[in-house]
Design an enzyme around this catalytic site. Structure first.
Site, PDB file in Angstrom:
ATOM      1  N   ASN A 215       0.822  -1.217   0.000  1.00 53.42           N
ATOM      2  CA  ASN A 215       0.000   0.000   0.000  1.00 53.42           C
ATOM      3  C   ASN A 215       0.849   1.257   0.000  1.00 53.42           C
ATOM      4  O   ASN A 215       0.514   2.252  -0.649  1.00 53.42           O
ATOM      5  CB  ASN A 215      -0.948  -0.005   1.199  1.00 53.42           C
ATOM      6  CG  ASN A 215      -2.194  -0.835   0.938  1.00 53.42           C
ATOM      7  OD1 ASN A 215      -2.412  -1.307  -0.175  1.00 53.42           O
ATOM      8  ND2 ASN A 215      -3.001  -1.016   1.956  1.00 53.42           N
ATOM      9  N   ILE A 257      -0.264   6.017 -11.735  1.00 56.28           N
ATOM     10  CA  ILE A 257       0.505   7.219 -12.072  1.00 56.28           C
ATOM     11  C   ILE A 257      -0.400   8.287 -12.695  1.00 56.28           C
ATOM     12  O   ILE A 257       0.061   9.133 -13.459  1.00 56.28           O
ATOM     13  CB  ILE A 257       1.708   6.914 -12.993  1.00 56.28           C
ATOM     14  CG1 ILE A 257       1.257   6.318 -14.325  1.00 56.28           C
ATOM     15  CG2 ILE A 257       2.699   5.998 -12.284  1.00 56.28           C
ATOM     16  CD1 ILE A 257       2.385   6.261 -15.357  1.00 56.28           C
ATOM     17  N   GLY A 260      -3.747  13.770  -9.802  1.00 54.54           N
ATOM     18  CA  GLY A 260      -5.067  14.142  -9.316  1.00 54.54           C
ATOM     19  C   GLY A 260      -4.985  14.996  -8.077  1.00 54.54           C
ATOM     20  O   GLY A 260      -4.078  15.819  -7.931  1.00 54.54           O
ATOM     21  N   CYS A 267      -7.490   2.635   3.334  1.00 50.94           N
ATOM     22  CA  CYS A 267      -6.203   1.934   3.420  1.00 50.94           C
ATOM     23  C   CYS A 267      -4.992   2.855   3.347  1.00 50.94           C
ATOM     24  O   CYS A 267      -4.212   2.933   4.299  1.00 50.94           O
ATOM     25  CB  CYS A 267      -6.112   0.884   2.306  1.00 50.94           C
ATOM     26  SG  CYS A 267      -7.310  -0.448   2.478  1.00 50.94           S
ATOM     27  N   ARG A 335     -14.014   8.028   3.460  1.00 46.48           N
ATOM     28  CA  ARG A 335     -12.948   8.177   4.442  1.00 46.48           C
ATOM     29  C   ARG A 335     -11.745   8.855   3.800  1.00 46.48           C
ATOM     30  O   ARG A 335     -11.232   8.402   2.791  1.00 46.48           O
ATOM     31  CB  ARG A 335     -12.564   6.806   5.010  1.00 46.48           C
ATOM     32  CG  ARG A 335     -13.566   6.276   6.021  1.00 46.48           C
ATOM     33  CD  ARG A 335     -13.259   4.866   6.460  1.00 46.48           C
ATOM     34  NE  ARG A 335     -13.595   3.884   5.427  1.00 46.48           N
ATOM     35  CZ  ARG A 335     -13.545   2.571   5.609  1.00 46.48           C
ATOM     36  NH1 ARG A 335     -13.160   2.088   6.787  1.00 46.48           N
ATOM     37  NH2 ARG A 335     -13.869   1.742   4.639  1.00 46.48           N
TER      38      ARG A 335
END
Length: 442
Positions: A215, A257, A260, A267, A335
């Site tokens: 992650n 990639i 944004g 997570c 979240r």
């Protein structure tokens, strides 16, 4: 095989359902009685494509059950999955109280050998703590003779495609030194392991770190690309051209990639923070991870900065149409969503928000309640009515080919702030829009 899953969130509900779908007999246990009642009535508490149908089918077939009866769950499953939340604590560390509570519950009720599987994302060393806690409870019961194994089996599910990820996993990580547990889990996952061997066996601490490392690597790719986007804007380059240029290198690839306005969800934010905390706890300065977190925090302010600059700081009384509220498409999860940072900044500046999201409207209402400066609209077109500008926050598929003539007609300023680079700047200028994107020239 008889399986018990503690926790009915994204991980537990999906994992339990998919295991039932291939023929295992699964009981899902949760302390939330209302959630269990809704699940037994066929109401799914989360939006995940394909999940509702599978839950209903496997419940009807008798392979999937939901209960609050922990004792029944412990008695049922030879394999006991712990799939409860590990929310960030105040210091950024993973809060293990729910994991350890389930471990204690298993120890309190077990009467025969059990394989306890840590499915939750947990810090390195958690399996040792779970082992110690179970042993202590068993000793307190006078049943230190009962045997058990604790295995790390991290999940690699992406919200929005969790069902497919669970049905067709890239890899199945098993962290243990117990040959018996390896054999049992190989049998459990055999239906998902037929094309080629996806099982990777390692020691338990390496398995725990693998989840965090995965992650954090993906979060690093996102933050790196966002940093390049900010640099491209200042250098007069086009980040989309850069993305294609570097993505064509097989050592880099095209995944994760896309520039944004920052990552969110359940997570990446908490896992980066948790691994930083783990590093700090052993006096290791995780410089790269700290930079990733800092970049992502700042990136979430990108759209507001562009809006603020365009209007010269005069935002009081303005109304902005927001398309997209969830942190990513195909989920209702908000979240750490960038939309929350943007809306709160707009409200603090005196602006109003008219928002639409295909799935996250109920969650938005739950989070923010009823506000005079927030209108939740039934369609993306309705959100445009009376707005000064449009802001695209989440790249839902239904936003990719909008009616630009209608957008221009309904907006007071024909201005579009695109946080996901969904359109070509030149094309938008030709259509008469003032267009802002990320890492591209306006």
């Amino acid at each position: 095989m008889n399986v018990t899953v503690f926790g009915t969130g994204y991980v537990g509900l999906v994992q339990g359902t998919i295991l039932a779908d291939v023929g295992h007999h699964v009981i899902c246990v949760d302390v939330d009685a209302d959630k269990i009642e809704r699940l037994n009535q066929g109401h799914i508490p989360i939006f995940e494509p394909g999940l509702e149908t599978l839950v209903k089918e496997n419940t009807a077939a008798g392979r999937l059950q939901f209960t609050t009866d922990a004792a029944a769950g412990v008695a049922h499953g030879d394999v006991q999955f712990i799939a409860v939340g590990t929310p960030p604590d105040e210091d950024g560390s993973a809060d293990l109280q729910y994991v350890l509570a389930v471990a204690g519950t298993i120890a309190e009720h077990m009467t025969a050998h059990r394989i306890v599987v840590d499915k939750s994302t947990v810090p390195v060393g958690t399996a040792d703590r779970v082992t110690e806690h179970i042993a202590q409870v068993l000793e307190g019961r006078g049943r230190a003779d009962l045997t058990f194994d604790v295995v790390s089996n991290p999940e690699f599910l992406k919200e929005g495609s969790a069902v497919a990820d669970c049905q067709r996993p890239d890899r199945i990580i098993i962290g243990t030194e117990s040959e018996e547990s390896i054999d049992v889990l190989r049998e459990l996952y055999a239906p998902f392991n037929r094309n080629h061997d996806k099982v990777i066996v390692m020691d338990v601490r390496s398995a725990e770190l693998t989840k965090y490392a995965a992650n954090c690597m993906l979060a690093t790719k996102i933050s790196f690309m966002n940093e390049m986007a900010n640099l491209a804007e200042r250098l007069g380059a086009d980040i989309e051209a850069v993305r294609q240029g570097i993505g064509s290198d097989p050592r880099i690839g095209y995944h994760f990639i896309y520039p944004g306005i920052g990552y969110g969800g359940s997570c990446f934010p908490k896992d980066v923070q948790a691994l930083i905390h783990t590093a700090d706890s052993i006096d290791f300065d995780a410089k790269v991870l700290k930079a990733v977190e800092a970049r992502n925090f700042e990136q979430k302010t990108t759209l507001f900065q562009k809006i603020h600059q365009h209007y010269g700081g005069e935002l009081a009384g303005k109304t902005f149409a927001l398309w997209g509220l969830s942190f990513k498409p195909n989920t209702d999860d908000m979240r750490d969503a960038p939309s929350r940072v943007l809306m709160e900044a707009l409200w603090n500046a005196g602006a109003r928000v008219q928002a639409y999201d295909p799935e996250a409207m109920e969650e938005t209402q739950r989070l923010f309640g009823h506000r005079d400066d927030l209108s939740l609209c039934g369609t993306k077109e309705a959100a445009l009515r009376g707005a000064d500008a449009l802001v695209i926050v989440t790249e839902w598929q239904s936003f990719r080919a909008p009616d630009f003539a209608l957008i221009k007609e309904r907006l007071a300023d024909a201005t579009l702030f695109d946080g996901r680079n969904m359109f070509e700047p030149a094309r938008m200028r030709q259509k008469g829009f003032t267009y802002y994107s990320v890492g591209r020239q306006s």
